[in-house]
Design an enzyme around this catalytic site. Sequence first.
Site, mmCIF file in Angstrom:
data_model
loop_
_atom_site.group_PDB
_atom_site.id
_atom_site.type_symbol
_atom_site.label_atom_id
_atom_site.label_comp_id
_atom_site.label_asym_id
_atom_site.label_seq_id
_atom_site.Cartn_x
_atom_site.Cartn_y
_atom_site.Cartn_z
ATOM 1 N N GLY A 8 0.836 -1.207 0.000
ATOM 2 C CA GLY A 8 0.000 0.000 0.000
ATOM 3 C C GLY A 8 0.862 1.245 0.000
ATOM 4 N N ARG A 11 -0.207 5.583 -1.726
ATOM 5 C CA ARG A 11 -0.894 6.766 -1.184
ATOM 6 C C ARG A 11 -0.729 6.835 0.333
ATOM 7 N NH1 ARG A 11 -6.136 6.104 -1.296
ATOM 8 N NH2 ARG A 11 -6.252 3.977 -2.082
ATOM 9 N N VAL A 61 -2.836 -7.724 -1.702
ATOM 10 C CA VAL A 61 -2.205 -8.461 -0.598
ATOM 11 C C VAL A 61 -3.133 -9.520 -0.005
ATOM 12 C CG1 VAL A 61 -0.609 -6.589 0.070
ATOM 13 C CG2 VAL A 61 -2.858 -6.738 1.168
ATOM 14 N N SER A 141 -3.310 -0.066 14.341
ATOM 15 C CA SER A 141 -4.177 1.085 14.595
ATOM 16 C C SER A 141 -4.541 1.151 16.064
ATOM 17 C CB SER A 141 -5.462 0.960 13.771
ATOM 18 O OG SER A 141 -6.397 1.943 14.167
ATOM 19 N N TYR A 154 -12.413 -4.061 11.641
ATOM 20 C CA TYR A 154 -11.080 -3.429 11.571
ATOM 21 C C TYR A 154 -10.326 -3.615 12.894
ATOM 22 C CZ TYR A 154 -7.870 0.553 10.569
ATOM 23 O OH TYR A 154 -6.790 1.367 10.352
ATOM 24 N N ALA A 156 -10.694 -6.010 15.004
ATOM 25 C CA ALA A 156 -10.321 -7.428 15.091
ATOM 26 C C ALA A 156 -9.088 -7.703 14.238
ATOM 27 C CB ALA A 156 -11.478 -8.309 14.637
ATOM 28 N N ILE A 187 -4.835 10.050 11.310
ATOM 29 C CA ILE A 187 -3.797 10.589 10.422
ATOM 30 C C ILE A 187 -4.484 11.073 9.138
ATOM 31 C CG2 ILE A 187 -1.661 10.047 9.167
ATOM 32 C CD1 ILE A 187 -1.397 9.741 12.272
HETATM 33 P P1 NAP Z 1 -5.114 5.104 2.289
HETATM 34 O O1 NAP Z 1 -4.745 6.532 2.127
HETATM 35 O O2 NAP Z 1 -6.505 4.668 2.037
HETATM 36 O O3 NAP Z 1 -4.093 4.222 1.398
HETATM 37 C C1 NAP Z 1 -4.232 2.848 1.381
HETATM 38 C C2 NAP Z 1 -3.110 2.228 0.596
HETATM 39 O O4 NAP Z 1 -3.250 0.796 0.685
HETATM 40 C C3 NAP Z 1 -3.129 2.571 -0.867
HETATM 41 O O5 NAP Z 1 -1.793 2.636 -1.322
HETATM 42 C C4 NAP Z 1 -3.836 1.361 -1.488
HETATM 43 O O6 NAP Z 1 -3.478 1.100 -2.848
HETATM 44 C C5 NAP Z 1 -3.335 0.255 -0.621
HETATM 45 N N1 NAP Z 1 -4.187 -0.929 -0.581
HETATM 46 C C6 NAP Z 1 -5.465 -1.024 -0.150
HETATM 47 N N2 NAP Z 1 -5.905 -2.293 -0.274
HETATM 48 C C7 NAP Z 1 -4.879 -3.005 -0.794
HETATM 49 C C8 NAP Z 1 -4.707 -4.356 -1.171
HETATM 50 N N3 NAP Z 1 -5.711 -5.235 -1.022
HETATM 51 N N4 NAP Z 1 -3.535 -4.750 -1.688
HETATM 52 C C9 NAP Z 1 -2.508 -3.866 -1.848
HETATM 53 N N5 NAP Z 1 -2.612 -2.573 -1.506
HETATM 54 C C10 NAP Z 1 -3.781 -2.145 -0.985
HETATM 55 O O7 NAP Z 1 -4.815 4.601 3.782
HETATM 56 P P2 NAP Z 1 -3.827 5.176 4.911
HETATM 57 O O8 NAP Z 1 -4.618 6.098 5.760
HETATM 58 O O9 NAP Z 1 -2.567 5.640 4.312
HETATM 59 O O10 NAP Z 1 -3.610 3.846 5.772
HETATM 60 C C11 NAP Z 1 -2.429 3.065 5.667
HETATM 61 C C12 NAP Z 1 -2.414 2.068 6.815
HETATM 62 O O11 NAP Z 1 -2.468 2.778 8.058
HETATM 63 C C13 NAP Z 1 -3.610 1.122 6.828
HETATM 64 O O12 NAP Z 1 -3.205 -0.159 7.243
HETATM 65 C C14 NAP Z 1 -4.523 1.738 7.854
HETATM 66 O O13 NAP Z 1 -5.365 0.762 8.430
HETATM 67 C C15 NAP Z 1 -3.518 2.283 8.844
HETATM 68 N N6 NAP Z 1 -4.044 3.351 9.692
HETATM 69 C C16 NAP Z 1 -4.445 4.538 9.155
HETATM 70 C C17 NAP Z 1 -4.925 5.534 9.988
HETATM 71 C C18 NAP Z 1 -5.369 6.870 9.494
HETATM 72 O O14 NAP Z 1 -5.888 7.680 10.297
HETATM 73 N N7 NAP Z 1 -5.210 7.193 8.225
HETATM 74 C C19 NAP Z 1 -5.010 5.296 11.378
HETATM 75 C C20 NAP Z 1 -4.583 4.078 11.876
HETATM 76 C C21 NAP Z 1 -4.093 3.113 11.035
HETATM 77 P P3 NAP Z 1 -4.218 1.806 -4.146
HETATM 78 O O15 NAP Z 1 -3.662 3.180 -4.212
HETATM 79 O O16 NAP Z 1 -3.850 0.959 -5.293
HETATM 80 O O17 NAP Z 1 -5.676 1.791 -3.818
#
Ligand code: NAP
Length: 243
Positions: A8, A11, A61, A141, A154, A156, A187
């Site tokens: 991932g 982005r 993934v 998270s 999520y 879980a 974030i």
């Molecule tokens: P995001 O902006 O939605 O970006 C998600 C990324 O994951 C994108 O690069 C997407 O690829 C990729 N992705 C999604 N499903 C996938 C799959 N099945 N196989 C391969 N790649 C996949 O999310 P984010 O906020 O940066 O979150 C990143 C991580 O941090 C996640 O695990 C999320 O649970 C965790 N997190 C985020 C926050 C928050 O507040 N943002 C808080 C706690 C934890 P594409 O571009 O191709 O769609």
Amino acid sequence: MKYALVTGGSRGIGKAVCIRLASDLNYNLLLNYHSNTAAAEETKSEVEKAGVKCDLLKFDVADHDSTQKTIENWKNENPEAKIEILVNNAGITKDGLFIWTNKESWDSVVDTSLNGFYNVTQTVLKDMLRSRFGRVINIVSLSGLKGNPGQVNYSAAKGAMISATKALAQEIGKRKVTVNAVAPGFIKSEMTSEFDEDELKKLIPLNRFGDPEEVANLVSFLASERSSYITGEVININGGLYS
Ligand code: NAP
């Protein structure tokens, strides 16, 4: 030819992590993404500004066979390359009260975070163990620590990743491969773009959402040699929201 694999990575947090690992640690990047090729290409060009290589690997993934095949093919085509850092960052949310959570919303969230961790880590861990160096960093998270209403699926998935982090760290510490988890709060990214920051920030002692770059700074430290005595840990990065 030292590589860091970030799932991932196109982005949000994953993108910031790719850029940091390239600029701080001079690692070549293996950038995995799922479908947004334009975003992946853009991140690749930003990573390459640090003077390293960035290979794009498109796979889901959650799909065991395609994950394994794509990574194995890449390894065969790049026999001199060594993946030393793995950041299991890919994750999705499908929020809603548990009572209304259908099987697809449950499975897709668990499959992406938890089974994604299994699928990708299984494919690269043996090489780390053989070379007696490696860093596995799982992006979990706050939800996986405290549990969040409306996010039972999520919570879980991320909670299970936290336990897996602790268990795996104990299995492989002797081989100098460390396994840690990073637990962000709110974030700024597409994942949280619909959230009401003005309202939610009242709950956060630092009174704002975090930036992906702030998470990337922590991941970069954990990925570096400087974190050599830290393993099996879950490190919060949430502006003081919870600890
Ligand atoms: P995001 O902006 O939605 O970006 C998600 C990324 O994951 C994108 O690069 C997407 O690829 C990729 N992705 C999604 N499903 C996938 C799959 N099945 N196989 C391969 N790649 C996949 O999310 P984010 O906020 O940066 O979150 C990143 C991580 O941090 C996640 O695990 C999320 O649970 C965790 N997190 C985020 C926050 C928050 O507040 N943002 C808080 C706690 C934890 P594409 O571009 O191709 O769609």
